[in-house]
Each structure stands twice: as structure tokens, then as C-alpha cells.
Design a protein around this motif. Structure first.
Motif, PDB file in Angstrom:
ATOM      1  N   UNK A   1      46.369  30.465  38.407  1.00 51.87           N
ATOM      2  CA  UNK A   1      45.094  30.446  39.130  1.00 51.87           C
ATOM      3  C   UNK A   1      45.384  30.529  40.626  1.00 51.87           C
ATOM      4  N   UNK A   2      45.672  31.758  41.030  1.00 53.60           N
ATOM      5  CA  UNK A   2      46.075  32.052  42.390  1.00 53.60           C
ATOM      6  C   UNK A   2      45.247  33.216  42.905  1.00 53.60           C
ATOM      7  N   UNK A   3      45.297  33.420  44.207  1.00 59.68           N
ATOM      8  CA  UNK A   3      44.580  34.537  44.807  1.00 59.68           C
ATOM      9  C   UNK A   3      45.293  34.948  46.089  1.00 59.68           C
ATOM     10  N   UNK A   4      45.415  36.268  46.278  1.00 61.64           N
ATOM     11  CA  UNK A   4      46.055  36.767  47.492  1.00 61.64           C
ATOM     12  C   UNK A   4      45.466  38.116  47.850  1.00 61.64           C
ATOM     13  N   UNK A   5      45.388  38.412  49.148  1.00 61.83           N
ATOM     14  CA  UNK A   5      44.943  39.720  49.613  1.00 61.83           C
ATOM     15  C   UNK A   5      46.167  40.603  49.814  1.00 61.83           C
ATOM     16  N   UNK A   6      46.138  41.780  49.191  1.00 63.10           N
ATOM     17  CA  UNK A   6      47.274  42.681  49.247  1.00 63.10           C
ATOM     18  C   UNK A   6      46.776  44.103  49.390  1.00 63.10           C
ATOM     19  N   UNK A   7      47.134  44.747  50.516  1.00 63.35           N
ATOM     20  CA  UNK A   7      46.759  46.132  50.760  1.00 63.35           C
ATOM     21  C   UNK A   7      45.249  46.335  50.603  1.00 63.35           C
ATOM     22  N   UNK A   8      44.462  45.378  51.091  1.00 65.63           N
ATOM     23  CA  UNK A   8      43.021  45.506  51.040  1.00 65.63           C
ATOM     24  C   UNK A   8      42.394  45.152  49.712  1.00 65.63           C
TER      25      UNK A   8
ATOM     26  N   UNK B   1      39.131  32.729  36.389  1.00 65.41           N
ATOM     27  CA  UNK B   1      38.675  32.407  37.735  1.00 65.41           C
ATOM     28  C   UNK B   1      37.509  33.321  38.081  1.00 65.41           C
ATOM     29  N   UNK B   2      36.830  32.992  39.140  1.00 65.39           N
ATOM     30  CA  UNK B   2      35.653  33.773  39.538  1.00 65.39           C
ATOM     31  C   UNK B   2      35.856  34.523  40.854  1.00 65.39           C
ATOM     32  N   UNK B   3      36.964  34.259  41.514  1.00 72.38           N
ATOM     33  CA  UNK B   3      37.149  34.768  42.861  1.00 72.38           C
ATOM     34  C   UNK B   3      36.623  33.821  43.914  1.00 72.38           C
TER      35      UNK B   3
ATOM     36  N   UNK C   1      42.311  35.338  40.896  1.00 70.53           N
ATOM     37  CA  UNK C   1      40.915  34.914  40.936  1.00 70.53           C
ATOM     38  C   UNK C   1      40.705  33.462  41.340  1.00 70.53           C
ATOM     39  N   UNK C   2      41.722  32.810  41.867  1.00 75.91           N
ATOM     40  CA  UNK C   2      41.525  31.501  42.463  1.00 75.91           C
ATOM     41  C   UNK C   2      41.375  30.354  41.494  1.00 75.91           C
TER      42      UNK C   2
ATOM     43  N   UNK D   1      39.885  42.177  41.842  1.00 76.04           N
ATOM     44  CA  UNK D   1      38.430  42.045  41.830  1.00 76.04           C
ATOM     45  C   UNK D   1      37.702  43.375  41.952  1.00 76.04           C
ATOM     46  N   UNK D   2      38.453  44.489  42.001  1.00 77.77           N
ATOM     47  CA  UNK D   2      37.839  45.782  42.270  1.00 77.77           C
ATOM     48  C   UNK D   2      36.722  46.157  41.304  1.00 77.77           C
ATOM     49  N   UNK D   3      36.997  46.071  39.989  1.00 75.71           N
ATOM     50  CA  UNK D   3      35.967  46.444  39.014  1.00 75.71           C
ATOM     51  C   UNK D   3      34.769  45.488  39.102  1.00 75.71           C
ATOM     52  N   UNK D   4      35.034  44.227  39.383  1.00 75.63           N
ATOM     53  CA  UNK D   4      33.947  43.249  39.500  1.00 75.63           C
ATOM     54  C   UNK D   4      33.064  43.559  40.694  1.00 75.63           C
TER      55      UNK D   4
END
Length: 333
Positions: free
Chosen positions: A272-279, A242-244, A284-285, A184-187
Motif C-alpha cells: 500500500x504505497x504510492x509514488x509519482x513517476x514520469x507524470x 487502495x483508492x489513491x 494507490x496509497x 491511476x491512469x485508467x481510473x
């Protein structure tokens, strides 16, 4: 030999599904964090800094258009001097008298915001938010999508209804084959810019016109990050990974949320998955066309990932209906 009890088969299916999800998530994380990028970086193309503009309003539109065309013309001269004929040709085309540029920056991969139609007098305004691999070097295809939508709006609009389309390449899009396309960084970087654009459009056109965001592919992640409290009436997600957000409600927008996916769109196979990794959030869920997300799903025909704005397509017809506010006419699969 006999049949296993139903609950055993169901338990096995759930275990297999869980293994598939874990494997898919592992692959997604590996692709986003571990795999190196291929290919060398493109040499920097010289270009002037963006033009200095007065605050945007209906009365300063023509001044902004002229200043940005002049800036694009200078960028074309500098690119030609750098022996980049393709970039020079793109910049030169944007400098043509008929082009209406709200913003232009020819540096790096480039950014441009272009208006089709009479923005100051429009009753219905659509903002196109592009996905990956969109830059000045590929701007022609993005402009073609905006032009196709504008043509469709002109054909479908009731007599007396004035329309405008804003093609917003206002952020550095990720590459399709890159570490950034699954995060999601660029978004997150783009969202404040999209919010500023909407505020600027409201300053120009006022609160009366109906304003819709049409968000393609990774652009739907940008729209998801920008949506909360945004002064828009419609939000359409096409070809979205996904939208996040877990649901349309979680976007916290007053806009009616729509979603569609073409029958031959490869994004259907994206996990359609989402995970937090190293911040960093990877993936995108919830799938926006799934019942769990809660968007109004509309028909997009059998097209592929790049076909949503193809002239004559079901998706383009429905997108125009959404922009025009003719929501009862929108068709569903």
C-alpha cells in the motif's frame, strides 16, 4: 551473550520495515514501467458505433433499452461474420428481450451498462464498479455478481421497498498482468464517465432514492477518483488495493465510506504505497481497511478476491444491508 536494548531492536525493525517498503516500491515501479507486456494484442472485433439516444429520463428508458438491444444484435451479427463465436454469443445474449441496457458499445474490449430491476421506480439503487480484466469477453461473471446482489436485495428488502442494480462496465479496465493495473491512469479516464452515470441515474430516478457505489478491486480506484461531491449515499470498497487517497476524508464525499477484505484475498499482500513517476501515479496509497484510512470496516468472511458477491456469503449479506440503508445491521469482524 545478552539481549540488545529495546530501542536498538525497535530501530532495527524500523530499518528493516523501511528497506522492505523501498524494495516493494521498487518492484511496483519496475512492474508498472519497465516490464514488457506478454502476449499479442487481440485482433479488433468489428461492431457498430453505439446507438444514438435521447437524454435519459424515466420516460425514455424503454426506448434506450430497445435501441441498445438492437445495437447488441447488430454487433452479434458482425462478430459472427468475423468468426468470433464467443463475442457473438455474448452480444446475442445481451440483445435478448429481457435485458435492460442503458448503454452498449461492442467495439474493442466492449462496454455495457445493464440494469437489473425497475430503475425508474426503485427506492434503493446499487451501482457495481468492476476491477481489472472485466470486458465483454468476461462479462458473464460480472453479470453473475450483479444478479447475485439483486437477488439478495430482493430477499432482504423490507416489504414495499423497490430495488435496482446497475452493472457498470463503462470503462476500459486494466489487465491484471499489465502496466496499467498499478497506475491511476485508467481510473482517471473512467472517473468522468462514472460521474456522468450517477448524474444520469439521478435524472431518471430523482434525488429521493438511496444510491450506493459498490467498488471492487481496481474499481475502487475509479470510485476514489470520482467520489468528490458525487450525489451518492454509500461507497463500499471491497478487495481494494487502495483508492489513491490517503483517507476516507480525502475522498471529499458526503457518502458513508465502507471497506472490507475477505480472509483469503490476495490483495492483502499488495504494497500500500504510492509514488509519482514520469507524470504517472504508481500505487494507490493507504489500505482502505486500515484504521488510518478511516472507513467503516465490515465483515467479509473468509472468501477470496472474487468471492464478495457469492450467494450466501457474509460479504454479500452486508453489502445488501449497506445498499438498503440498514447500516446498524452490518456486521463487523
Amino acid at each position: 551473550m545478552g539481549f540488545a536494548p529495546r530501542y536498538h531492536r525497535g530501530e532495527g525493525a524500523r530499518r528493516r520495515a523501511g528497506r522492505w517498503r523501498r524494495a516493494a516500491l521498487a518492484a511496483l515501479i519496475t512492474g508498472a514501467v519497465v516490464l514488457p507486456l506478454s502476449g499479442a494484442a487481440r485482433p479488433e472485433i468489428p461492431a457498430p458505433p453505439p446507438a444514438s439516444l435521447a437524454p435519459l429520463s424515466a420516460s425514455t428508458l424503454d426506448e434506450a433499452y430497445a435501441a441498445n438491444r438492437a445495437n447488441a444484435a447488430e454487433a452479434a451479427r458482425m462478430a459472427a461474420g468475423h468468426h468470433d463465436r464467443a463475442r457473438a454469443a455474448t452480444d446475442r445474449s445481451l440483445a435478448a428481450p429481457a435485458r435492460h441496457l442503458l448503454a452498449f458499445d461492442g467495439r474493442g474490449s466492449g462496454q455495457v451498462t445493464e440494469v437489473l430491476g425497475d430503475l425508474g421506480r426503485a427506492d434503493r439503487i446499487a451501482v457495481l464498479v468492476p476491477g481489472s480484466d472485466t470486458s465483454l469477453d468476461t462479462y458473464g461473471r460480472f453479470h453473475a455478481a450483479a444478479a447475485a446482489l439483486y437477488g439478495q436485495l430482493v430477499r432482504q428488502a423490507p416489504a414495499g421497498t423497490r430495488t435496482a442494480v446497475v452493472a457498470w462496465l463503462g470503462y476500459e479496465t486494466p489487465g491484471t498482468v499489465s502496466t496499467t493495473v498499478t497506475t491511476t491512469g485508467r481510473a482517471e479516464q473512467a472517473a468522468p464517465r462514472l460521474r456522468a452515470l450517477v448524474s444520469g441515474l439521478r435524472a431518471i430516478a430523482g434525488d429521493g432514492p438511496r444510491l450506493s457505489l459498490l467498488c471492487h478491486s481496481y474499481g475502487s480506484v475509479v470510485c476514489g477518483r470520482a467520489a468528490a461531491g458525487l450525489a451518492v449515499d454509500g461507497l463500499a470498497l471491497v478487495g481494494s488495493p487502495g483508492t489513491g487517497a490517503d483517507s476516507a476524508a480525502a475522498l471529499r464525499t458526503r457518502a458513508r465510506v465502507w471497506a472490507a477484505r475477505g480472509g483469503d484475498d490476495w490483495v492483502e499482500n499488495v504494497p500500500h504505497l504510492s509514488a509519482d513517476l514520469f507524470g504517472t501515479t504508481v500505487g494507490f496509497g493507504t489500505d482502505p481497511v486500515s484504521p488510518a484510512f478511516g472507513a467503516r470496516v465490515f465483515a467479509a468472511g473468509d472468501g477470496g478476491h472474487s468471492d464478495y458477491f457469492r450467494t450466501g456469503s457474509t460479504s454479500l449479506t452486508n453489502l445488501a444491508r449497506i445498499v438498503l440503508g440498514e447500516t446498524k445491521a452490518v456486521t463487523h469482524d
